[in-house]
Enzyme design. Structure first.
Site, PDB file in Angstrom:
ATOM      1  N   PRO A  79      23.196  -8.058  17.505  1.00  0.00           N
ATOM      2  CA  PRO A  79      22.456  -7.882  18.764  1.00  0.00           C
ATOM      3  C   PRO A  79      22.917  -8.914  19.786  1.00  0.00           C
ATOM      4  O   PRO A  79      23.064 -10.087  19.450  1.00  0.00           O
ATOM      5  CB  PRO A  79      20.998  -8.156  18.346  1.00  0.00           C
ATOM      6  N   MET A  80      23.184  -8.464  20.996  1.00  0.00           N
ATOM      7  CA  MET A  80      23.552  -9.417  22.046  1.00  0.00           C
ATOM      8  C   MET A  80      22.929  -8.995  23.367  1.00  0.00           C
ATOM      9  O   MET A  80      23.320  -7.976  23.960  1.00  0.00           O
ATOM     10  CB  MET A  80      25.081  -9.524  22.168  1.00  0.00           C
ATOM     11  N   GLN A 109      16.053  -4.287  17.902  1.00  0.00           N
ATOM     12  CA  GLN A 109      15.539  -5.643  17.678  1.00  0.00           C
ATOM     13  C   GLN A 109      14.423  -5.957  18.667  1.00  0.00           C
ATOM     14  O   GLN A 109      14.579  -5.768  19.866  1.00  0.00           O
ATOM     15  CB  GLN A 109      16.635  -6.701  17.835  1.00  0.00           C
ATOM     16  N   CYS A 113      16.345 -16.581  18.547  1.00  0.00           N
ATOM     17  CA  CYS A 113      16.659 -16.856  19.953  1.00  0.00           C
ATOM     18  C   CYS A 113      16.106 -18.221  20.372  1.00  0.00           C
ATOM     19  O   CYS A 113      14.905 -18.457  20.309  1.00  0.00           O
ATOM     20  CB  CYS A 113      16.111 -15.760  20.852  1.00  0.00           C
ATOM     21  N   LYS A 148      16.168 -11.354  11.760  1.00  0.00           N
ATOM     22  CA  LYS A 148      17.380 -12.126  12.066  1.00  0.00           C
ATOM     23  C   LYS A 148      16.962 -13.541  12.446  1.00  0.00           C
ATOM     24  O   LYS A 148      16.147 -13.731  13.344  1.00  0.00           O
ATOM     25  CB  LYS A 148      18.173 -11.483  13.195  1.00  0.00           C
ATOM     26  N   GLY A 181      28.250 -15.298  12.511  1.00  0.00           N
ATOM     27  CA  GLY A 181      28.773 -16.499  13.140  1.00  0.00           C
ATOM     28  C   GLY A 181      30.259 -16.706  12.991  1.00  0.00           C
ATOM     29  O   GLY A 181      30.783 -16.793  11.889  1.00  0.00           O
ATOM     30  N   ASP A 182      30.941 -16.734  14.151  1.00  0.00           N
ATOM     31  CA  ASP A 182      32.319 -17.197  14.243  1.00  0.00           C
ATOM     32  C   ASP A 182      33.370 -16.277  13.629  1.00  0.00           C
ATOM     33  O   ASP A 182      34.449 -16.756  13.258  1.00  0.00           O
ATOM     34  CB  ASP A 182      32.462 -18.599  13.635  1.00  0.00           C
ATOM     35  N   GLY A 197      29.362 -10.696  16.499  1.00  0.00           N
ATOM     36  CA  GLY A 197      28.883 -10.760  17.877  1.00  0.00           C
ATOM     37  C   GLY A 197      30.026 -10.906  18.858  1.00  0.00           C
ATOM     38  O   GLY A 197      30.652  -9.928  19.283  1.00  0.00           O
ATOM     39  N   ARG A 198      30.344 -12.161  19.174  1.00  0.00           N
ATOM     40  CA  ARG A 198      31.346 -12.406  20.218  1.00  0.00           C
ATOM     41  C   ARG A 198      32.699 -11.807  19.880  1.00  0.00           C
ATOM     42  O   ARG A 198      33.449 -11.412  20.773  1.00  0.00           O
ATOM     43  CB  ARG A 198      31.434 -13.913  20.466  1.00  0.00           C
TER      44      ARG A 198
HETATM   45  C1  LIG Z   1      25.715 -13.066  24.826  1.00  0.00           C
HETATM   46  C2  LIG Z   1      24.952 -13.169  23.528  1.00  0.00           C
HETATM   47  C3  LIG Z   1      23.692 -12.604  23.434  1.00  0.00           C
HETATM   48  C4  LIG Z   1      22.982 -12.679  22.222  1.00  0.00           C
HETATM   49  N1  LIG Z   1      21.761 -12.054  22.134  1.00  0.00           N
HETATM   50  C5  LIG Z   1      21.127 -12.021  20.940  1.00  0.00           C
HETATM   51  C6  LIG Z   1      19.938 -11.266  20.785  1.00  0.00           C
HETATM   52  O1  LIG Z   1      19.456 -10.610  21.706  1.00  0.00           O
HETATM   53  N2  LIG Z   1      19.332 -11.287  19.563  1.00  0.00           N
HETATM   54  C7  LIG Z   1      19.844 -11.998  18.502  1.00  0.00           C
HETATM   55  O2  LIG Z   1      19.267 -11.970  17.413  1.00  0.00           O
HETATM   56  N3  LIG Z   1      20.983 -12.689  18.630  1.00  0.00           N
HETATM   57  C8  LIG Z   1      21.635 -12.709  19.801  1.00  0.00           C
HETATM   58  N4  LIG Z   1      22.818 -13.370  19.903  1.00  0.00           N
HETATM   59  C9  LIG Z   1      23.381 -14.026  18.706  1.00  0.00           C
HETATM   60  C10 LIG Z   1      24.368 -13.091  18.003  1.00  0.00           C
HETATM   61  O3  LIG Z   1      23.720 -11.948  17.495  1.00  0.00           O
HETATM   62  C11 LIG Z   1      25.106 -13.794  16.848  1.00  0.00           C
HETATM   63  O4  LIG Z   1      24.218 -14.084  15.802  1.00  0.00           O
HETATM   64  C12 LIG Z   1      25.783 -15.090  17.293  1.00  0.00           C
HETATM   65  O5  LIG Z   1      26.473 -14.913  18.518  1.00  0.00           O
HETATM   66  C13 LIG Z   1      26.771 -15.607  16.236  1.00  0.00           C
HETATM   67  O6  LIG Z   1      27.709 -14.647  15.922  1.00  0.00           O
HETATM   68  P1  LIG Z   1      29.190 -14.588  16.608  1.00  0.00           P
HETATM   69  O7  LIG Z   1      29.827 -15.918  16.393  1.00  0.00           O
HETATM   70  O8  LIG Z   1      29.844 -13.458  15.861  1.00  0.00           O
HETATM   71  O9  LIG Z   1      28.981 -14.320  18.052  1.00  0.00           O
HETATM   72  C14 LIG Z   1      23.533 -13.336  21.100  1.00  0.00           C
HETATM   73  C15 LIG Z   1      24.803 -13.911  21.227  1.00  0.00           C
HETATM   74  C16 LIG Z   1      25.510 -13.837  22.409  1.00  0.00           C
HETATM   75  C17 LIG Z   1      26.892 -14.450  22.476  1.00  0.00           C
END
Ligand SMILES: Cc1cc2nc3c(=O)[nH]c(=O)nc-3n(C[C@H](O)[C@H](O)[C@H](O)COP(=O)(O)O)c2cc1C
Length: 353
Positions: free
Chosen positions: A16-17, A71, A101, A140, A202-203, A224-225
């Site tokens: 989720p982002m 979510q 969050c 989460k 993460g990452d 995510g990213r």
């Molecule tokens: C722009 C952005 C928005 C995010 N929004 C949410 C969200 O709405 N809910 C949530 O549980 N995590 C949110 N996250 C966290 C991501 O779901 C993820 O757990 C976190 O970025 C680590 O994973 P990654 O390194 O693959 O990005 C967000 C992350 C980013 C970068």
């Protein structure tokens, strides 16, 4: 793999982002393959219960995205249970609770990662939701609140006992925000300890990392990213998992993704200007907010341009001359200009031929 009774076609998921994983983006990622689950942007439980138009928009999804998890965030057990029922009524496969969050606006309302500081209360929330709906309730969370409160292992167990069907753990503390790196050892320990599926987050920026994390012991990986930079990462991870080399992605593929995203966004909310694909049963949809009602082509175009700017800030990372593209996208004032910029950057060598 399964979450409760929901079959996931692959263990790789779109995390989720907020602001990023809208229905158009999720559809495109899903079309490229390898994606076992998509999670919406976080949606306010309060907004769902009150039938707020904007909130329902964030919860929108289409059939092709299934299985889809919506979510929600909030801290009041009764409201969270009522919101879960609305999510179930909207036809979602899974309802996920945000306990990660760190944004003060969310956390100060007893929601998001502040639930991690009150494990007993968090368990009451999950218990109330699990009783209220038949669809799986998932959680989460982060590794903990800060370095001295890394309580995800204990909390995850409590969530399982309270009725959660799966948990996802982003291996950073709330205090860390996005600094440092995710603690995947901690995530793997939690996976080892729980009977329900555990997703790690993460990452993961490369498909090889997604596979390595999976092999380290989690049941699934939320990316995510990495998906914002490379929407093919889940498909490439699935290639690797199947023993194939990861599919190549050409510059033209990358350009086409942006053009497709623009097209999908342009058509968003155009067909049914006063409705949503999945409206909550019992809540008569209020008139769309001024931001989205009869906005006129210009403000809808502006919205699309802003969405492209948001994605552009991630998508251009790691590309040769990516910063030029990012600057150009940020300067674009019309959709035509945006398409031209994408064309010139990604298809120039193709169109010259
Ligand atoms: C722009 C952005 C928005 C995010 N929004 C949410 C969200 O709405 N809910 C949530 O549980 N995590 C949110 N996250 C966290 C991501 O779901 C993820 O757990 C976190 O970025 C680590 O994973 P990654 O390194 O693959 O990005 C967000 C992350 C980013 C970068």
């Amino acid at each position: 793999m399964k979450i409760g009774s929901v079959d996931l076609p692959s263990p790789f998921a779109v995390a989720p982002m907020a602001g990023m994983t809208d229905t158009a983006f999720r559809r495109l990622v899903k079309r490229h393959g390898g994606c076992g689950l998509v999670v919406t942007e976080m949606v306010s439980a309060e907004g769902l219960v009150r039938g707020i138009d904007r909130t329902l928009e964030y919860a929108e999804y289409t059939e092709e995205e299934r299985p889809v998890s919506i979510q929600i965030f909030g801290g009041d057990p009764e409201k969270m249970a009522a919101a879960a029922q609305i999510v179930e009524g909207m036809g979602a496969d899974i309802v996920d609770v945000n306990m990660g969050c760190p944004v003060p606006k969310i956390a100060k309302h007893n929601a998001g990662c502040s639930l991690m500081r009150e494990p007993g209360h968090a368990a009451t929330v999950i218990g109330a939701m699990a009783k209220a709906v038949k669809i799986p309730v998932t959680v989460k969370m982060r590794a903990g609140w800060n370095d001295s409160e890394r309580n995800a292992p204990a909390l995850a167990k409590m969530m399982e006992d309270a009725g959660a069907a799966a948990v996802a753990v982003h291996g950073r503390t709330a205090a860390q925000s996005y600094s440092g790196s995710a603690d995947w050892d901690l995530v793997a320990r939690i996976a080892d300890d729980l009977t329900i599926p555990v997703f790690g987050s993460g990452d993961c920026l490369e498909p090889e990392q997604v596979i390595a994390k999976l092999r380290a012991g989690v049941e699934g990986v939320l990316v995510g990213r990495g998906v914002l930079r490379n929407p093919w990462i889940l498909a490439q991870a699935a290639d690797l998992a199947a023993g194939r080399p990861p599919r190549p992605v050409t510059l033209a593929d990358r350009g086409q993704f942006l053009l497709d995203y623009i097209d999908l966004l342009v058509h968003e909310r155009v067909h049914d200007a006063d409705g949503f694909r999945h409206s909550a049963p019992g809540t008569e949809h209020p008139a769309p907010s001024t931001q989205h009602s009869a906005p006129g082509a210009r403000s809808h175009d502006r919205w699309v341009i802003n969405k492209l700017r948001a994605l552009g800030s991630w998508y251009t990372k790691g590309l040769d001359n990516g910063s030029h593209l990012r600057t150009a996208i940020n300067r674009a004032e019309s959709l035509a200009e945006l398409r031209e910029i994408v064309g010139a950057f990604f298809f120039a060598s193709v169109s010259v031929a």
